[in-house]
Write a protein that holds these residues in place. Structure first.
Motif, PDB file in Angstrom:
ATOM      1  N   GLU A  38      39.080 -29.285  68.239  1.00 20.31           N
ATOM      2  CA  GLU A  38      39.860 -28.663  69.315  1.00 20.31           C
ATOM      3  C   GLU A  38      39.111 -28.763  70.636  1.00 20.31           C
ATOM      4  OE1 GLU A  38      42.633 -25.167  67.888  1.00 20.31           O
ATOM      5  OE2 GLU A  38      40.542 -24.706  67.465  1.00 20.31           O
ATOM      6  N   ASP A  39      39.862 -28.881  71.693  1.00 23.73           N
ATOM      7  CA  ASP A  39      39.306 -28.820  73.034  1.00 23.73           C
ATOM      8  C   ASP A  39      40.388 -28.279  73.964  1.00 23.73           C
ATOM      9  OD1 ASP A  39      41.027 -30.982  73.689  1.00 23.73           O
ATOM     10  OD2 ASP A  39      39.457 -32.459  73.322  1.00 23.73           O
ATOM     11  N   SER A  40      40.186 -28.417  75.243  1.00 19.18           N
ATOM     12  CA  SER A  40      41.125 -27.805  76.188  1.00 19.18           C
ATOM     13  C   SER A  40      42.510 -28.441  76.170  1.00 19.18           C
ATOM     14  CB  SER A  40      40.551 -27.851  77.602  1.00 19.18           C
ATOM     15  OG  SER A  40      40.367 -29.202  78.001  1.00 19.18           O
ATOM     16  N   SER A  41      42.647 -29.623  75.589  1.00 16.98           N
ATOM     17  CA  SER A  41      43.971 -30.251  75.556  1.00 16.98           C
ATOM     18  C   SER A  41      44.464 -30.551  74.141  1.00 16.98           C
ATOM     19  CB  SER A  41      43.968 -31.538  76.392  1.00 16.98           C
ATOM     20  OG  SER A  41      43.069 -32.470  75.855  1.00 16.98           O
ATOM     21  N   HIS A  42      43.723 -30.140  73.131  1.00 16.21           N
ATOM     22  CA  HIS A  42      44.128 -30.325  71.739  1.00 16.21           C
ATOM     23  C   HIS A  42      43.886 -29.028  70.977  1.00 16.21           C
ATOM     24  CE1 HIS A  42      43.062 -34.398  73.139  1.00 16.21           C
ATOM     25  NE2 HIS A  42      44.176 -34.713  72.495  1.00 16.21           N
ATOM     26  N   ARG A  43      44.968 -28.436  70.499  1.00 13.93           N
ATOM     27  CA  ARG A  43      44.875 -27.156  69.782  1.00 13.93           C
ATOM     28  C   ARG A  43      45.457 -27.329  68.389  1.00 13.93           C
ATOM     29  NH1 ARG A  43      41.280 -24.455  71.422  1.00 13.93           N
ATOM     30  NH2 ARG A  43      42.218 -22.616  70.542  1.00 13.93           N
ATOM     31  N   PHE A  44      44.850 -26.651  67.413  1.00 13.19           N
ATOM     32  CA  PHE A  44      45.295 -26.714  66.029  1.00 13.19           C
ATOM     33  C   PHE A  44      45.831 -25.357  65.597  1.00 13.19           C
ATOM     34  CE2 PHE A  44      41.424 -29.707  65.397  1.00 13.19           C
ATOM     35  CZ  PHE A  44      42.045 -30.704  66.123  1.00 13.19           C
ATOM     36  N   LYS A  45      46.935 -25.370  64.892  1.00 10.50           N
ATOM     37  CA  LYS A  45      47.536 -24.152  64.345  1.00 10.50           C
ATOM     38  C   LYS A  45      47.866 -24.395  62.882  1.00 10.50           C
ATOM     39  CE  LYS A  45      47.375 -21.757  67.896  1.00 10.50           C
ATOM     40  NZ  LYS A  45      46.294 -20.812  67.822  1.00 10.50           N
ATOM     41  N   LYS A  46      47.273 -23.597  61.998  1.00 10.69           N
ATOM     42  CA  LYS A  46      47.573 -23.734  60.576  1.00 10.69           C
ATOM     43  C   LYS A  46      49.038 -23.414  60.322  1.00 10.69           C
ATOM     44  CE  LYS A  46      46.139 -22.195  56.018  1.00 10.69           C
ATOM     45  NZ  LYS A  46      45.236 -21.333  55.276  1.00 10.69           N
ATOM     46  N   ASP A  47      49.561 -22.442  61.045  1.00  9.81           N
ATOM     47  CA  ASP A  47      50.938 -22.001  60.899  1.00  9.81           C
ATOM     48  C   ASP A  47      51.316 -21.266  62.179  1.00  9.81           C
ATOM     49  OD1 ASP A  47      53.429 -21.366  59.890  1.00  9.81           O
ATOM     50  OD2 ASP A  47      52.692 -20.105  58.276  1.00  9.81           O
ATOM     51  N   ALA A  60      49.567 -21.953  78.347  1.00 11.49           N
ATOM     52  CA  ALA A  60      48.210 -22.209  78.841  1.00 11.49           C
ATOM     53  C   ALA A  60      47.930 -23.714  78.881  1.00 11.49           C
ATOM     54  CB  ALA A  60      47.189 -21.489  77.968  1.00 11.49           C
ATOM     55  N   LEU A  61      48.339 -24.441  77.846  1.00 10.28           N
ATOM     56  CA  LEU A  61      48.155 -25.897  77.850  1.00 10.28           C
ATOM     57  C   LEU A  61      48.925 -26.542  78.992  1.00 10.28           C
ATOM     58  CD1 LEU A  61      48.354 -26.965  74.092  1.00 10.28           C
ATOM     59  CD2 LEU A  61      46.420 -27.254  75.619  1.00 10.28           C
ATOM     60  N   LEU A  62      50.161 -26.110  79.179  1.00 11.69           N
ATOM     61  CA  LEU A  62      50.966 -26.683  80.254  1.00 11.69           C
ATOM     62  C   LEU A  62      50.367 -26.398  81.617  1.00 11.69           C
ATOM     63  CD1 LEU A  62      54.535 -25.876  78.910  1.00 11.69           C
ATOM     64  CD2 LEU A  62      53.425 -28.114  79.023  1.00 11.69           C
ATOM     65  N   ASN A  63      49.817 -25.219  81.786  1.00  9.55           N
ATOM     66  CA  ASN A  63      49.187 -24.861  83.060  1.00  9.55           C
ATOM     67  C   ASN A  63      47.890 -25.620  83.297  1.00  9.55           C
ATOM     68  OD1 ASN A  63      51.161 -23.101  83.949  1.00  9.55           O
ATOM     69  ND2 ASN A  63      50.208 -21.326  82.972  1.00  9.55           N
ATOM     70  N   ALA A  64      47.335 -26.183  82.238  1.00  6.16           N
ATOM     71  CA  ALA A  64      46.071 -26.927  82.341  1.00  6.16           C
ATOM     72  C   ALA A  64      46.323 -28.428  82.171  1.00  6.16           C
ATOM     73  CB  ALA A  64      45.084 -26.421  81.303  1.00  6.16           C
ATOM     74  N   ASN A  65      47.418 -28.916  82.676  1.00  6.34           N
ATOM     75  CA  ASN A  65      47.763 -30.344  82.655  1.00  6.34           C
ATOM     76  C   ASN A  65      48.242 -30.864  81.309  1.00  6.34           C
ATOM     77  OD1 ASN A  65      47.084 -30.568  85.378  1.00  6.34           O
ATOM     78  ND2 ASN A  65      44.950 -30.958  84.883  1.00  6.34           N
ATOM     79  N   GLY A  66      48.692 -29.998  80.451  1.00  7.51           N
ATOM     80  CA  GLY A  66      49.297 -30.443  79.202  1.00  7.51           C
ATOM     81  C   GLY A  66      48.309 -30.599  78.064  1.00  7.51           C
ATOM     82  N   GLY A  67      48.841 -30.991  76.945  1.00  4.54           N
ATOM     83  CA  GLY A  67      48.018 -31.180  75.769  1.00  4.54           C
ATOM     84  C   GLY A  67      48.877 -31.316  74.535  1.00  4.54           C
ATOM     85  N   ILE A  68      48.234 -31.256  73.395  1.00  3.05           N
ATOM     86  CA  ILE A  68      48.910 -31.437  72.114  1.00  3.05           C
ATOM     87  C   ILE A  68      48.561 -30.270  71.210  1.00  3.05           C
ATOM     88  CG2 ILE A  68      49.023 -32.891  70.052  1.00  3.05           C
ATOM     89  CD1 ILE A  68      48.317 -35.267  71.886  1.00  3.05           C
ATOM     90  N   VAL A  69      49.576 -29.705  70.572  1.00  2.00           N
ATOM     91  CA  VAL A  69      49.369 -28.673  69.560  1.00  2.00           C
ATOM     92  C   VAL A  69      49.765 -29.286  68.219  1.00  2.00           C
ATOM     93  CG1 VAL A  69      50.040 -26.399  68.713  1.00  2.00           C
ATOM     94  CG2 VAL A  69      49.905 -26.809  71.175  1.00  2.00           C
ATOM     95  N   LEU A  70      48.836 -29.302  67.285  1.00  5.83           N
ATOM     96  CA  LEU A  70      49.121 -29.805  65.944  1.00  5.83           C
ATOM     97  C   LEU A  70      49.313 -28.616  65.017  1.00  5.83           C
ATOM     98  CD1 LEU A  70      46.500 -32.695  65.691  1.00  5.83           C
ATOM     99  CD2 LEU A  70      48.938 -32.860  66.233  1.00  5.83           C
ATOM    100  N   ILE A  71      50.509 -28.469  64.500  1.00  2.88           N
ATOM    101  CA  ILE A  71      50.826 -27.386  63.565  1.00  2.88           C
ATOM    102  C   ILE A  71      50.642 -27.934  62.158  1.00  2.88           C
ATOM    103  CG2 ILE A  71      52.593 -25.768  62.789  1.00  2.88           C
ATOM    104  CD1 ILE A  71      53.854 -26.043  65.595  1.00  2.88           C
ATOM    105  N   GLY A  72      49.973 -27.152  61.316  1.00  3.09           N
ATOM    106  CA  GLY A  72      49.666 -27.600  59.961  1.00  3.09           C
ATOM    107  C   GLY A  72      48.227 -28.058  59.843  1.00  3.09           C
ATOM    108  N   VAL A  73      47.442 -27.805  60.901  1.00  2.00           N
ATOM    109  CA  VAL A  73      46.014 -28.150  60.925  1.00  2.00           C
ATOM    110  C   VAL A  73      45.255 -26.870  61.210  1.00  2.00           C
ATOM    111  CG1 VAL A  73      44.222 -29.525  62.055  1.00  2.00           C
ATOM    112  CG2 VAL A  73      46.541 -30.453  61.823  1.00  2.00           C
ATOM    113  N   ASP A  74      44.247 -26.551  60.379  1.00  2.00           N
ATOM    114  CA  ASP A  74      43.512 -25.313  60.625  1.00  2.00           C
ATOM    115  C   ASP A  74      42.383 -25.529  61.627  1.00  2.00           C
ATOM    116  OD1 ASP A  74      41.195 -26.227  59.268  1.00  2.00           O
ATOM    117  OD2 ASP A  74      41.694 -25.152  57.429  1.00  2.00           O
TER     118      ASP A  74
END
Length: 91
Positions: A38-47, A60-74
């Motif tokens: 994880e970093d400022s533009s890549h976030r992981f969510k198990k659920d 928060a990601l959108l306010n910081a120039n976007g990013g990717i949230v991966l759901i199903g990753v802890d």
């Protein structure tokens, strides 16, 4: 000072580029992102169980120039995925 529309154009262009790139991701692309952690533009969510918390993180990601949230990753990078029931609940 007012809002400078010209300064926002590169940010919008980058957000569009990221969105288009994320549409073409394959499993190897996802594994590469997870391997970097994880970093400022890549976030992981198990659920996603707390909709308000998830929404705040996306904003928060959108306010910081976007990013990717991966759901199903802890948080440690394991990829347990989501069950069909989880997907129905999230949708």
């Amino acid at each position: 000072m007012g809002f400078d529309h010209m300064k926002s154009i590169p940010l919008v262009a980058e957000a569009i580029k990221q969105r288009e790139a994320s549409r073409n991701m394959n499993l190897n692309d996802i594994k590469a992102i997870v391997a970097c952690g994880e970093d400022s533009s890549h976030r992981f969510k198990k659920d996603v169980r707390n909709v308000d918390g998830f929404a705040a993180e996306v904003v928060a990601l959108l306010n910081a120039n976007g990013g990717i949230v991966l759901i199903g990753v802890d948080d440690l990078g394991a990829m347990p995925g989501l069950s069909a029931d989880d997907i129905r609940r999230i949708n």
